[in-house]
Design a protein around this motif. Structure first.
Motif, mmCIF file in Angstrom:
data_model
loop_
_atom_site.group_PDB
_atom_site.id
_atom_site.type_symbol
_atom_site.label_atom_id
_atom_site.label_comp_id
_atom_site.label_asym_id
_atom_site.label_seq_id
_atom_site.Cartn_x
_atom_site.Cartn_y
_atom_site.Cartn_z
ATOM 1 N N LEU A 203 0.824 -1.211 0.000
ATOM 2 C CA LEU A 203 0.000 0.000 0.000
ATOM 3 C C LEU A 203 0.860 1.263 0.000
ATOM 4 C CD1 LEU A 203 -2.872 -0.898 2.504
ATOM 5 C CD2 LEU A 203 -3.072 -0.542 0.037
ATOM 6 N N CYS A 204 1.904 1.252 0.808
ATOM 7 C CA CYS A 204 2.803 2.412 0.864
ATOM 8 C C CYS A 204 3.467 2.645 -0.486
ATOM 9 C CB CYS A 204 3.875 2.221 1.936
ATOM 10 S SG CYS A 204 3.266 2.381 3.612
ATOM 11 N N GLN A 205 3.991 1.588 -1.065
ATOM 12 C CA GLN A 205 4.679 1.698 -2.350
ATOM 13 C C GLN A 205 3.710 2.137 -3.456
ATOM 14 O OE1 GLN A 205 8.219 0.939 -2.815
ATOM 15 N NE2 GLN A 205 8.090 1.138 -0.587
ATOM 16 N N LYS A 206 2.545 1.539 -3.478
ATOM 17 C CA LYS A 206 1.536 1.822 -4.508
ATOM 18 C C LYS A 206 1.033 3.262 -4.433
ATOM 19 C CE LYS A 206 -3.070 0.152 -5.756
ATOM 20 N NZ LYS A 206 -4.077 -0.872 -5.433
ATOM 21 N N ASN A 207 0.853 3.764 -3.204
ATOM 22 C CA ASN A 207 0.286 5.100 -3.007
ATOM 23 C C ASN A 207 1.334 6.174 -2.743
ATOM 24 O OD1 ASN A 207 -2.546 4.381 -3.223
ATOM 25 N ND2 ASN A 207 -2.190 3.225 -1.350
ATOM 26 N N ASN A 208 2.602 5.797 -2.878
ATOM 27 C CA ASN A 208 3.702 6.732 -2.637
ATOM 28 C C ASN A 208 3.535 7.435 -1.285
ATOM 29 O OD1 ASN A 208 6.160 7.855 -3.374
ATOM 30 N ND2 ASN A 208 5.181 9.671 -4.234
ATOM 31 N N ALA A 209 3.205 6.629 -0.286
ATOM 32 C CA ALA A 209 2.999 7.124 1.073
ATOM 33 C C ALA A 209 3.993 6.415 1.981
ATOM 34 C CB ALA A 209 1.581 6.837 1.534
ATOM 35 N N LYS B 185 12.579 15.098 15.271
ATOM 36 C CA LYS B 185 12.293 15.394 13.867
ATOM 37 C C LYS B 185 11.587 14.209 13.215
ATOM 38 C CE LYS B 185 16.210 18.451 13.340
ATOM 39 N NZ LYS B 185 17.406 18.762 12.587
ATOM 40 N N LYS B 186 10.629 14.530 12.359
ATOM 41 C CA LYS B 186 9.891 13.506 11.615
ATOM 42 C C LYS B 186 10.779 12.994 10.480
ATOM 43 C CE LYS B 186 5.579 12.896 9.087
ATOM 44 N NZ LYS B 186 4.342 13.556 8.646
ATOM 45 N N VAL B 187 11.018 11.677 10.478
ATOM 46 C CA VAL B 187 11.853 11.052 9.453
ATOM 47 C C VAL B 187 10.999 10.034 8.701
ATOM 48 C CG1 VAL B 187 13.910 9.656 9.045
ATOM 49 C CG2 VAL B 187 13.908 11.350 10.897
ATOM 50 N N LEU B 188 10.906 10.213 7.384
ATOM 51 C CA LEU B 188 10.128 9.285 6.559
ATOM 52 C C LEU B 188 10.865 7.967 6.387
ATOM 53 C CD1 LEU B 188 8.822 11.642 3.730
ATOM 54 C CD2 LEU B 188 7.593 10.832 5.752
ATOM 55 N N ILE B 189 10.108 6.900 6.368
ATOM 56 C CA ILE B 189 10.648 5.564 6.136
ATOM 57 C C ILE B 189 10.283 5.214 4.699
ATOM 58 C CG2 ILE B 189 10.598 3.168 6.882
ATOM 59 C CD1 ILE B 189 9.588 4.299 9.622
ATOM 60 N N GLU B 190 11.229 5.408 3.800
ATOM 61 C CA GLU B 190 10.898 5.343 2.379
ATOM 62 C C GLU B 190 11.298 4.044 1.686
ATOM 63 O OE1 GLU B 190 10.835 9.643 0.671
ATOM 64 O OE2 GLU B 190 12.714 9.390 1.789
ATOM 65 N N SER B 191 12.368 3.400 2.112
ATOM 66 C CA SER B 191 12.785 2.192 1.393
ATOM 67 C C SER B 191 11.876 1.017 1.770
ATOM 68 C CB SER B 191 14.242 1.844 1.697
ATOM 69 O OG SER B 191 14.371 1.185 2.941
ATOM 70 N N LYS B 192 11.723 0.120 0.827
ATOM 71 C CA LYS B 192 10.876 -1.050 1.046
ATOM 72 C C LYS B 192 11.386 -1.882 2.223
ATOM 73 C CE LYS B 192 8.824 -4.930 -1.399
ATOM 74 N NZ LYS B 192 8.683 -5.622 -2.676
ATOM 75 N N LYS B 193 12.690 -2.060 2.310
ATOM 76 C CA LYS B 193 13.285 -2.847 3.398
ATOM 77 C C LYS B 193 13.007 -2.203 4.756
ATOM 78 C CE LYS B 193 17.646 -4.848 4.887
ATOM 79 N NZ LYS B 193 19.050 -5.066 4.570
ATOM 80 N N GLU B 194 13.160 -0.892 4.852
ATOM 81 C CA GLU B 194 12.895 -0.195 6.112
ATOM 82 C C GLU B 194 11.413 -0.234 6.468
ATOM 83 O OE1 GLU B 194 14.659 3.573 5.044
ATOM 84 O OE2 GLU B 194 16.361 3.182 6.384
ATOM 85 N N GLN B 195 10.544 -0.134 5.458
ATOM 86 C CA GLN B 195 9.106 -0.227 5.710
ATOM 87 C C GLN B 195 8.733 -1.617 6.214
ATOM 88 O OE1 GLN B 195 7.105 1.038 2.127
ATOM 89 N NE2 GLN B 195 7.583 3.192 2.494
#
Length: 61
Positions: free
Chosen positions: A18-24, A33-43
């Motif tokens: 869902l994250c990958q598909k919706n770029n969320a 500080k808010k840090v985004l978890i963007e890589s698939k492995k980290e997610q």
């Protein structure tokens, strides 16, 4: 996704998809500080930990 039992791995994969598909991206607060978890492995690691915590909380009750 409803209608049958799902493993924790299935649920993690679904959230990552869902994250990958919706770029969320989920996020964490690190050093205030808010840090985004963007890589698939980290997610995958993030959702695995979150679901494990959720399951543990349910088992305690």
């Amino acid at each position: 996704m409803m209608g049958r039992a799902h493993s924790k791995a299935d649920i993690v994969a679904h959230f990552v998809e869902l994250c990958q598909k919706n770029n969320a991206s989920p996020s964490r607060i690190i050093d205030g500080k808010k840090v985004l978890i963007e890589s698939k492995k980290e997610q995958e690691a993030y959702f695995n930990e979150a679901i494990s915590t959720f399951i543990s909380d349910l088992e305690v009750q």
